[in-house]
Design an enzyme around this catalytic site. Structure first.
Site, PDB file in Angstrom:
ATOM      1  N   GLY A  33       1.088  -0.979  -0.452  1.00  0.00           N
ATOM      2  CA  GLY A  33      -0.016   0.323  -0.226  1.00  0.00           C
ATOM      3  C   GLY A  33       0.524   2.075   0.040  1.00  0.00           C
ATOM      4  N   HIS A 108       8.428  -4.409  -5.438  1.00  0.00           N
ATOM      5  CA  HIS A 108       8.596  -5.860  -6.148  1.00  0.00           C
ATOM      6  C   HIS A 108      10.271  -6.179  -5.950  1.00  0.00           C
ATOM      7  CE1 HIS A 108       8.397  -8.858  -9.428  1.00  0.00           C
ATOM      8  NE2 HIS A 108       6.984  -8.663  -9.109  1.00  0.00           N
ATOM      9  N   LYS A 160      -3.138  -0.479   6.839  1.00  0.00           N
ATOM     10  CA  LYS A 160      -4.256  -1.884   6.904  1.00  0.00           C
ATOM     11  C   LYS A 160      -4.314  -2.269   7.383  1.00  0.00           C
ATOM     12  CE  LYS A 160      -2.532  -3.266   1.422  1.00  0.00           C
ATOM     13  NZ  LYS A 160      -2.224  -4.293   0.998  1.00  0.00           N
ATOM     14  N   LEU A 474      51.413 -14.247   6.919  1.00  0.00           N
ATOM     15  CA  LEU A 474      50.430 -13.796   8.294  1.00  0.00           C
ATOM     16  C   LEU A 474      51.878 -13.796   9.669  1.00  0.00           C
ATOM     17  CD1 LEU A 474      47.595 -16.125   7.867  1.00  0.00           C
ATOM     18  CD2 LEU A 474      48.329 -13.403   7.487  1.00  0.00           C
ATOM     19  N   GLY A 476      52.873 -16.239  12.287  1.00  0.00           N
ATOM     20  CA  GLY A 476      53.460 -16.972  12.726  1.00  0.00           C
ATOM     21  C   GLY A 476      53.649 -17.713  11.445  1.00  0.00           C
ATOM     22  N   SER A 480      60.612 -15.013   9.624  1.00  0.00           N
ATOM     23  CA  SER A 480      61.593 -14.945  10.693  1.00  0.00           C
ATOM     24  C   SER A 480      62.502 -15.982  10.876  1.00  0.00           C
ATOM     25  CB  SER A 480      61.050 -13.841  11.985  1.00  0.00           C
ATOM     26  OG  SER A 480      60.639 -12.599  11.806  1.00  0.00           O
ATOM     27  N   SER A 547      53.945  -7.094   5.416  1.00  0.00           N
ATOM     28  CA  SER A 547      53.432  -6.615   4.555  1.00  0.00           C
ATOM     29  C   SER A 547      52.465  -6.836   3.463  1.00  0.00           C
ATOM     30  CB  SER A 547      54.270  -6.633   3.164  1.00  0.00           C
ATOM     31  OG  SER A 547      55.369  -7.505   2.923  1.00  0.00           O
TER      32      SER A 547
END
Length: 637
Positions: A33, A108, A160, A474, A476, A480, A547
């Site tokens: 409506g 719609h 309504k 990542l 871990g 290094s 990085s």
């Protein structure tokens, strides 16, 4: 340079004085409506043009159909025939308090693109729910899309109510359910109002059928909303639409989206980063006695000339130097997909950002969001009508803003095969503004020193070429550990090598940097330049840095040239969590470390690394053997 559809105009301050204007988008599930409510709203506030109501009634009589208030909105023949609103309609009306633009958006499912267009232009929203049907999936989707487009002022009309006997219990159930949903996505509905658009209950006047409702009518609720902050008070954003040449003048034309400019201002053109001063503000077809304006503001389509002839292209974003937009080639986005084919990670699309367009690639689909219950799922593609968070990468530098900073330049659309297939809002969460990196050279009157010893002579003396072994991966993953072990093995073989490790560098050279995206980028820029100096000295610089951004690694590659070798030390997040040698993952998961790569900040895997070392699957000794053999093949003279 082609024609443009901008209209040059001068500013007339007196003509701009008007009552407060608020833009309201009307959304809701099909057949709940909306058009009836808007038609009744216009009728009951006396906002219809003279004779409009009578002409619609006469049209209904000619067609032999009963009068509907929806016909006041559904002006298109196709809408009346199909019984659905298929486009956004904008109509102005007024109350005693202010003027309004009502944007009636389609409910719609097939026309959600139009609904998004309407929401993008609005200050607030009126969302319609059928009292008999209750909260539907589309109702939740519309609520989420309002949130996606940054609409924070929302009134909900439960329409309504006459069909459910004006029962308070039914209204209370709907109100509680929908308020809970909207709150869960960060939207606070200011009002939830029981109405009957057909009967006129609680639209402009109160309802005798619902004495239990003590809140405002729809009109009073709308009157309580606040317009968004004036665009003229925001930073200047002026996308270049075209450049004209008249006599000796080069006129840069476009529409000022936010802020203001005046003659004499120093402007920045992004992403080219050229600067110039405004010499004149031009007007179109001005009278001979016309005095050119000295300033222009948001909403004006204007032309400007500059004090010097610089090359400017369509799509550049003009700002003041002090408040320049972000420059980046990657950003995150909350996106709604409308394409007939799924959006797919790795696929290219055309990005339209203001007047700028360029090919981009969907780097990653970060997550799919179920708008019904806000659950997340992982996928490599986004289906039609799905909402997703994605990462988008461009080959060109982009000038943009985060949506939360500037809604005008923080929105974009994606084009697939000539069709607008999706749109969304921009976030730089986890990514740096690269403007500082691009404009990092501030020194003047400097000349590089030419060395008396050539790179070739150093290689012959050392027995190996200089280079940069750039370990990325990542926390871990083992960067290094591998770097230090490789340095020792190479030393024993007669190589001049040295490890630049992330933690060690941050104790000295980069001690003044934190872990924000901008500081991460500067950290890698400095290390990249330092590693390149080691390389030119004939040494092997072994760098061990997460990085996480490709753009930063690309800058390090540019500094070192052909001597740069990207080595991806690969390990999945779960493996790194189990190792967690420094206890960082535990702290990040607990929320003690913000913007931690792999948990709350992105890691962009290398596209085509020179070497991949998978430490999750390969023993340490085997990894080292692979690395040594790689060095021997590529650096030994």
């Amino acid at each position: 340079m082609g024609e443009t559809n901008v209209k040059l105009a001068s500013i007339n301050p007196d003509a701009q004085k008007a009552r407060d204007l608020l833009r309201i988008v009307i959304v809701g599930h099909v057949d709940h409506g909306k058009s009836t409510l808007v038609g009744r709203l216009f009728h009951d506030t006396g906002s219809l043009p003279d004779g409009k109501y009578e002409s619609i009634k006469a049209m209904c009589e000619r067609r032999g159909v009963p009068f509907e208030y929806a016909f006041l909105m559904d002006a298109l023949q196709a809408e009346r025939d199909q019984g659905i609103t298929i486009d956004t309609s904008q109509i102005w009306f007024k109350t005693e308090a202010r003027d309004y633009t009502i944007i009636d958006a389609p409910g719609h499912k097939e026309f959600l693109k139009n609904m998004i267009t309407g929401a993008a232009q609005s200050d607030a929203a009126l969302l319609i729910i059928d009292a008999a049907e209750g909260v539907r999936e589309q109702s939740r989707r519309h609520g989420y899309l309002l949130h996606l487009m940054g609409v924070r002022q929302v009134a909900v009309a439960v329409n309504k109510m006459d069909l459910v006997g004006y029962e308070q219990e039914q209204f209370d159930l709907i109100e509680e359910e929908y308020r809970d949903y909207l709150r869960s996505i960060g939207v606070e509905p200011t009002f939830v109002i029981p109405v009957s658009a057909r009967e006129g209950d609680n639209i402009a006047n109160g309802s005798k059928s619902m004495p239990w409702y003590k809140g405002p009518t729809v009109v009073k609720a709308l009157d309580s909303f606040l317009p968004n902050a004036p665009l003229v008070d925001q930073a200047l954003r002026f996308p270049v639409q075209d450049v004209y040449k008249f006599d000796q003048r080069r006129i840069i034309a476009g529409r000022i989206e936010s802020g203001r400019l005046k003659v004499g201002d120093t402007l920045m053109f992004s992403p080219s980063n050229k600067t110039a001063k405004v010499q004149t503000i031009e007007s179109w077809s001005a009278r001979e006695d016309f005095t050119p304006p000295s300033e222009a503001a948001a909403g004006q389509s204007v032309g400007i000339t500059l004090d010097e002839q610089i090359f400017v292209e369509r799509g550049e974003l003009i700002s003041h130097v002090e408040e320049a937009p972000i420059e980046t080639e990657v950003f995150k986005a909350r996106l709604f997909w409308l394409g007939h084919e799924p959006l797919t990670a790795g696929k290219s699309y055309k990005l339209k950002l203001g007047t700028f367009d360029t090919p981009v690639t969907v780097q990653k689909v970060d997550r799919i969001i179920d708008t019904s219950d806000l659950s997340n799922s992982e996928s490599e593609q986004v289906e039609r009508n799905q909402v997703a968070e994605v990462t988008i990468r461009s080959r060109r530098m982009l000038a943009l803003d985060e949506f939360t900073s500037n809604g005008r330049t923080g929105r974009f659309v994606l084009v697939d095969k000539y069709d607008i297939a999706g749109g969304g809002i921009i976030s730089m969460e986890g990514y740096a503004d690269q403007r500082a990196m691009i404009m990092a050279t501030k020194s003047t009157n400097i000349t590089r020193v030419e060395h008396g010893v050539s790179i070739e002579e150093r290689a012959r003396r050392n027995g190996h070429k200089g280079g940069v072994l750039w370990f990325t991966g990542l926390s871990g993953a083992g960067k290094s550990t591998l770097a230090v072990a490789l340095e020792k093995l190479l030393f024993e073989k007669g190589y001049n090598s040295y490890v630049l490790d992330g933690d060690n560098v941050r104790h000295g050279l980069n001690a003044n940097l934190g872990f924000s995206p901008e500081d991460r980028a500067e950290n890698i820029r400095r290390v990249g330049e330092t590693a390149a100096l080691f390389q030119r000295a004939g040494m092997l610089a072994i760098t061990s840095f997460i990085s996480p951004y490709r753009s930063d690694r690309d800058r390090a590659r540019a500094a070192a040239g052909d001597g740069f070798h990207e080595i991806y030390v690969k390990a999945d997040v779960e493996t790194c969590k189990q190792r967690d040698p420094k206890g960082l993952y535990k702290k990040a998961i607990a929320g003690e470390i913000k913007e931690f790569t792999g948990i709350s900040a992105p890691y962009e895997e290398p596209d085509s690394p020179n070497l991949v070392i998978d430490t999750a699957e390969t023993p340490l000794e085997e990894c080292l053997e692979t690395l040594v053999n790689y060095v021997e093949r590529n650096f030994r003279v």
